[in-house]
Design a protein around this motif. Structure first.
Motif, PDB file in Angstrom:
ATOM      1  N   MET A  45      33.066  28.551 -55.032  1.00  0.00           N
ATOM      2  CA  MET A  45      34.155  27.764 -55.589  1.00  0.00           C
ATOM      3  C   MET A  45      35.152  28.706 -56.246  1.00  0.00           C
ATOM      4  O   MET A  45      34.760  29.653 -56.920  1.00  0.00           O
ATOM      5  N   GLN A  79      29.729  26.025 -57.639  1.00  0.00           N
ATOM      6  CA  GLN A  79      30.509  26.589 -58.736  1.00  0.00           C
ATOM      7  C   GLN A  79      29.786  27.767 -59.376  1.00  0.00           C
ATOM      8  O   GLN A  79      30.408  28.662 -59.937  1.00  0.00           O
ATOM      9  N   ARG A 112      39.546  25.114 -58.163  1.00  0.00           N
ATOM     10  CA  ARG A 112      38.188  24.656 -57.882  1.00  0.00           C
ATOM     11  C   ARG A 112      37.987  24.218 -56.433  1.00  0.00           C
ATOM     12  O   ARG A 112      37.216  23.322 -56.137  1.00  0.00           O
ATOM     13  N   GLU A 163      40.389  27.707 -62.818  1.00  0.00           N
ATOM     14  CA  GLU A 163      40.145  26.368 -63.379  1.00  0.00           C
ATOM     15  C   GLU A 163      41.140  25.356 -62.830  1.00  0.00           C
ATOM     16  O   GLU A 163      40.857  24.161 -62.800  1.00  0.00           O
ATOM     17  N   ARG A 183      29.018  20.450 -55.434  1.00  0.00           N
ATOM     18  CA  ARG A 183      30.120  21.197 -56.051  1.00  0.00           C
ATOM     19  C   ARG A 183      29.646  21.956 -57.286  1.00  0.00           C
ATOM     20  O   ARG A 183      30.047  23.089 -57.512  1.00  0.00           O
TER      21      ARG A 183
END
Length: 197
Positions: free
Chosen positions: A153, A84, A160, A157, A80
């Motif tokens: 991603m 991101q 995600r 915020e 992840r």
């Protein structure tokens, strides 16, 4: 391949990476007055074993232990963090690359010659986590074909969520422009209006 990866037309060769990264649902926003509940499909070793079995990643190598479960969570966290990053940043961010490399180390692969298929990668592990080697194989193959750059991603915020960018220029920032994109644009607009006063 899950219903979710089929619904969003994630290529088969990236479906396990997509599904695995999205076992953690970190979304925390309200949509039409309903708060989205956060969740984790991998609540423990039993849930991890079930998740792998549902996707045909169960190799029958015994039960998933707590240390194995923690190894899987490290892999998911590193994956992840990698996704991101913007695709160009992924190749030069030493911290993210190092963490992903460390998380992939327990999933060694070997090259096997197969009749009619040429050389393929397969798992060296033979225990209950051997099926997660599919994540390492998909990452490797998708890096070679360039499709991994399309797995991203959501920039929100509050979301995600990992998504597959099907746009021609591969410049999408949000998993859904009608949901996360609109929310972010509306928020930015309101902020500009407040600052203009």
């Amino acid at each position: 391949m899950s219903k979710e990866s089929r619904k969003f037309k994630v290529p088969d060769e990236l479906a396990n990476v997509y599904d695995f990264a999205n076992t953690l649902d970190a979304r925390h926003f309200t949509h039409f007055g309903v708060e989205h509940p956060q969740g984790d499909e991998l609540g423990g070793p039993k849930q991890l074993a079930e998740w792998m079995q549902e996707r045909g990643l169960d190799t029958g190598g015994g039960r998933v232990t707590l240390p194995m479960f923690e190894t899987a969570l490290r892999l998911r966290g590193a994956l992840r963090a990698y996704l991101q990053c913007e695709p160009a940043e992924r190749r030069r961010n030493k911290d993210v690359l190092g963490a992903l490399d460390d998380a992939l180390a327990p999933f060694p692969l070997r090259v096997e010659a197969r009749a009619g298929r040429g050389a393929i990668l397969s798992a060296v592990r033979e225990d209950a986590l051997a099926g997660l080697s599919a994540i390492a194989i998909e990452l490797h193959d998708a890096t070679l074909t360039g499709t991994l750059d399309r797995l991203k991603m959501c920039a929100s915020e509050e979301c995600r969520r990992v998504f597959f960018d099907r746009s021609k220029p591969s410049t999408r920032r949000w998993c859904m422009s009608t949901l996360c994109g609109n929310r972010m644009k509306t928020r930015a607009y309101r902020e500009r209006q407040r600052e203009a006063r």
